[in-house]
Design an enzyme around this catalytic site. Structure first.
Site, PDB file in Angstrom:
ATOM      1  N   HIS A 193       6.275  -6.565  -6.013  1.00 25.48           N
ATOM      2  CA  HIS A 193       6.449  -7.720  -5.133  1.00 25.48           C
ATOM      3  C   HIS A 193       7.644  -7.603  -4.208  1.00 25.48           C
ATOM      4  O   HIS A 193       7.646  -8.170  -3.118  1.00 25.48           O
ATOM      5  CB  HIS A 193       6.418  -9.013  -5.950  1.00 25.48           C
ATOM      6  CG  HIS A 193       5.019  -9.290  -6.411  1.00 25.48           C
ATOM      7  ND1 HIS A 193       4.553  -8.823  -7.608  1.00 25.48           N
ATOM      8  CD2 HIS A 193       3.978  -9.863  -5.773  1.00 25.48           C
ATOM      9  CE1 HIS A 193       3.278  -9.133  -7.714  1.00 25.48           C
ATOM     10  NE2 HIS A 193       2.900  -9.767  -6.624  1.00 25.48           N
ATOM     11  N   GLU A 435      -9.812  -9.577  -9.676  1.00 25.39           N
ATOM     12  CA  GLU A 435      -8.757  -8.585  -9.833  1.00 25.39           C
ATOM     13  C   GLU A 435      -8.727  -7.995 -11.238  1.00 25.39           C
ATOM     14  O   GLU A 435      -7.868  -7.196 -11.575  1.00 25.39           O
ATOM     15  CB  GLU A 435      -7.396  -9.156  -9.434  1.00 25.39           C
ATOM     16  CG  GLU A 435      -7.051 -10.499 -10.041  1.00 25.39           C
ATOM     17  CD  GLU A 435      -5.759 -11.089  -9.474  1.00 25.39           C
ATOM     18  OE1 GLU A 435      -4.998 -10.396  -8.809  1.00 25.39           O
ATOM     19  OE2 GLU A 435      -5.534 -12.296  -9.727  1.00 25.39           O
ATOM     20  N   ASP A 459      -3.989  -5.751  -8.242  1.00 31.30           N
ATOM     21  CA  ASP A 459      -4.194  -5.811  -9.686  1.00 31.30           C
ATOM     22  C   ASP A 459      -5.473  -5.111 -10.103  1.00 31.30           C
ATOM     23  O   ASP A 459      -5.532  -4.518 -11.176  1.00 31.30           O
ATOM     24  CB  ASP A 459      -4.194  -7.268 -10.166  1.00 31.30           C
ATOM     25  CG  ASP A 459      -2.775  -7.782 -10.308  1.00 31.30           C
ATOM     26  OD1 ASP A 459      -1.977  -7.093 -10.969  1.00 31.30           O
ATOM     27  OD2 ASP A 459      -2.450  -8.834  -9.740  1.00 31.30           O
ATOM     28  N   CYS A 506      -7.765  -9.181  -0.462  1.00 31.34           N
ATOM     29  CA  CYS A 506      -6.437  -9.694  -0.112  1.00 31.34           C
ATOM     30  C   CYS A 506      -5.295  -8.877  -0.716  1.00 31.34           C
ATOM     31  O   CYS A 506      -4.140  -9.243  -0.598  1.00 31.34           O
ATOM     32  CB  CYS A 506      -6.297 -11.172  -0.488  1.00 31.34           C
ATOM     33  SG  CYS A 506      -6.337 -11.441  -2.258  1.00 31.34           S
TER      34      CYS A 506
HETATM   35  C1  PEP Z   1      -3.621  -8.652  -5.806  1.00 31.23           C
HETATM   36  O1  PEP Z   1      -3.493  -8.513  -7.023  1.00 31.23           O
HETATM   37  O2  PEP Z   1      -4.214  -7.813  -5.079  1.00 31.23           O
HETATM   38  C2  PEP Z   1      -3.055  -9.822  -5.120  1.00 31.23           C
HETATM   39  C3  PEP Z   1      -3.301 -10.049  -3.854  1.00 31.23           C
HETATM   40  O3  PEP Z   1      -2.270 -10.668  -5.827  1.00 31.23           O
HETATM   41  P1  PEP Z   1      -0.745 -10.379  -6.243  1.00 31.23           P
HETATM   42  O4  PEP Z   1      -0.301  -9.169  -5.453  1.00 31.23           O
HETATM   43  O5  PEP Z   1       0.019 -11.604  -5.921  1.00 31.23           O
HETATM   44  O6  PEP Z   1      -0.857 -10.114  -7.698  1.00 31.23           O
HETATM   45 MG    MG Z   2      -2.919 -10.129  -8.289  1.00 32.81          MG
END
Ligand code: PEP
Ligand code: MG
Length: 587
Positions: A193, A435, A459, A506
């Site tokens: 993140h 995911e 994920d 996403c």
């Molecule tokens: C993902 O897992 O691709 C996602 C968009 O969510 P995050 O990155 O917040 O886990």
């Molecule tokens: Mg995710």
């Protein structure tokens, strides 16, 4: 001294600045005075940090085997005793109240005084007590968190390149773009993140750069090449000139891309893809619009908790989503319910220690166990739905039971709002993130129960290939082009379309020009990405044809290994789009 380091290119661009080393062990607490009205809040924060610290020690004790527990029990008992000590509580509170200072400063001051006294007495026993006290102090300070007034990033001077072991989400949200020009971490991967936030702030970043911390000194001049994943310490004049050129040409490239950002993502033969943005706060909507987003495909609402350092009220949820709905209108915004746990730990939400957080109490699972937090958020979204086109999305759904349970809680919230005569939008779309492999494999069962799918490749890749997405040691295995990932995307798209459910992507993969045509060819309807990635992805789509993307996808699906697929995609795409692929983060 080693001067050049290779790491993972996590956010594109070139930064030239001076090292600002963020070391938790070196955390210095500054004396900060506060207005009178903030005194009670600091006292409360201090008392809850004490409570949290005691709980942590109890958990440590519970996790120790019988032998170890016996061996360490005196140390743990001493720590508990110190935390329960009335003198500590009363003295710290007195310092906060009389001097009007932060809890962090008051704790440091109290422990400092005590240490001085013990040091004057001398003796081995007393020096052990000094170590115990310091340990306790660090624990309390950590539990006071950034809201308690300790934040080294605050102290970074203008032109800083932050160098750290890792940057956790609560630190990343405090990055001040006016002063921080780049960052380098020894841990992490492209989809950790901190990397996602660096990209959103357009701060060049290299992660997984092992060895930098050992060689860098505070203030060392350095170059961060976020395009090729390189870090150079104390660069020569020649290197500085070379990278200054590279920095300028990247800047012009971005300006050129931005000038066409508002054009639609439509192929030359008229096929349109919906391009949306991922955001972490309402303030990001402006950046999303500036980069040509036609909607918000993912609002990571956990950052509301991370930024504030506490659990938001229903009114705060409402205000945040209302702002997003109004600013993005006439487009829609997808509000993802909180994904706390795993890598995203939030001080305000207490979690039991977990051996394997990514597989533990996270996202929707945590929401089911902390219903009040979840319901408050759902009510905030339902109410904000009156101010624009909002959709609700659940993260980490593993099967139909969870989807049904989540939807039942939405209905429960509606009932309660009606009973309380509070207005809301009763007719909002509800979708889920795909995911987890079990959700992908049962997409045909999930589809009739929801309005849309959004594939979270960050994920999905982690759970499909069994690699920790934040672990640089196995980052080499993290490949969005693994045949299993492509097959999964295809399967989810087909299952969704059979039930007239739109399918988006996403994860970070969606914002990668290298993959844009392949995803289009796999039948994806929407791509939601880091706002800064939008112009390049749009450019690729606008100069392509649907038939070309179908060919790319079908050919890619025919290979047996990720390497073969990568070689093929790279070959096709780098010939067609040399500049976009040169700045690609995934190659
Ligand atoms: C993902 O897992 O691709 C996602 C968009 O969510 P995050 O990155 O917040 O886990
Ligand atoms: Mg995710």
């Amino acid at each position: 001294m080693r001067r050049v380091f290779t790491g993972i290119n996590a956010s594109p661009g070139i930064a030239i600045g001076r090292a600002f080393i963020l070391s938790r062990t070196l955390q210095r607490v500054e004396r900060k005075t506060i207005p009178e009205k903030r005194v009670p809040k600091q006292v409360k924060a201090f008392l809850s940090a004490i409570k949290k610290s005691m709980k942590e020690i109890e958990t440590i004790r519970a996790r120790l085997g019988a032998d170890k527990a016996k061996e360490l029990s005196t140390v743990l008992d001493t720590h508990i005793m110190l935390l329960q000590d009335d003198a500590l509580r009363n003295d710290v509170i007195k310092i906060i109240e009389e001097q009007k200072v932060t809890a962090s400063w008051a704790v440091s001051e109290h422990v400092g005084r005590f240490n001085k006294m013990l040091a004057n007495l001398g003796g081995e026993y007393l020096s052990t007590r000094v170590a115990d006290l310091n340990d306790i102090k660090n624990r309390i300070l950590r539990n006071l968190g950034p809201g308690g007034g300790i934040c080294c990033l605050d102290e970074a001077p203008e032109g800083s390149v932050v160098v750290a072991q890792d940057i956790n989400p609560s630190e990343a949200v405090q990055i001040n773009t006016a002063r921080i020009v780049g960052f380098v971490t020894e841990l992490g991967s492209k989809t950790s993140h901190s990397a996602i936030i660096a990209k959103a702030h357009e701060i060049p970043a290299v992660v997984g750069a092992t060895g930098v911390l050992q060689n860098v000194k505070q203030g060392t001049r350095m170059i961060v090449d976020g395009i090729d994943g390189k870090v150079i310490l104390s660069p020569t004049r020649k290197q500085l000139a070379e990278y200054e050129n590279k920095r300028q040409s990247y800047k012009y490239y971005v300006i050129e891309l931005l000038s066409a950002a508002d054009l639609p993502a439509e192929s030359r033969d008229g096929f349109r893809l919906a391009i949306e943005a991922n955001i972490e706060s309402p303030a990001d909507v402006k950046t999303a619009l500036r980069h040509g987003a036609a909607g918000i495909g993912l609002y990571r609402t956990e950052y509301l908790f991370i930024r504030e350092g506490r659990i938001p009220t229903q009114e705060e949820h409402l205000a945040s989503y209302k702002q997003v709905a109004e600013e993005i209108a006439p487009h829609s915004a997808t509000i993802r319910t909180i994904d706390i746990g795993g890598e995203k730990l939030v001080d305000a939400v207490e979690m039991p220690p977990q051996r394997n957080p990514a597989l533990g109490l996270r996202a929707i699972r945590l929401c089911f166990s902390r219903r009040e937090i979840f319901k408050n958020q759902i009510k905030g979204i339902l109410r904000a739905g009156l101010h624009g086109n909002l959709k609700i999305m659940f993260p980490m759904i593993s099967g139909i039971e969870e989807l049904k349970k989540g939807k039942a809680i939405i209905e429960e919230c509606k009932k309660e709002l009606r009973k309380a005569h509070v207005d809301f939008n009763a007719d909002m779309e509800v979708g889920i993130m795909i995911e987890i492999p079990s959700a992908a494999l049962t997409a045909d069962i999930l589809a009739p129960e929801c309005d849309f799918f959004s594939i979270g490749t960050n994920d999905l890749i982690q759970y499909s290939i069994a690699i920790d997405r934040a672990n640089e040691e196995v980052a080499y295995l993290y490949n969005p082009l693994h045949p299993a990932v492509l097959r999964t995307i295809k399967m989810v798209v087909e299952a969704g379309h059979r039930h007239k459910v739109r399918v988006g992507v996403c994860g970070e993969m969606a914002g990668e020009p290298l993959y844009a045509l392949m995803l289009m060819g796999l039948g994806v309807d929407e791509l939601s990405m880091n706002p800064v990635a939008i112009p390049a992805v749009k450019k690729v789509i606008r100069s392509s044809r649907l038939c070309e993307s179908l060919k790319i996808a079908s050919k890619a699906l025919g290979f047996q290994t990720a390497d073969e697929i990568e070689a093929y995609i790279y070959n096709v795409m780098s010939k067609r789009y040399p500049q976009e692929i040169a700045t690609s983060l995934f190659f």
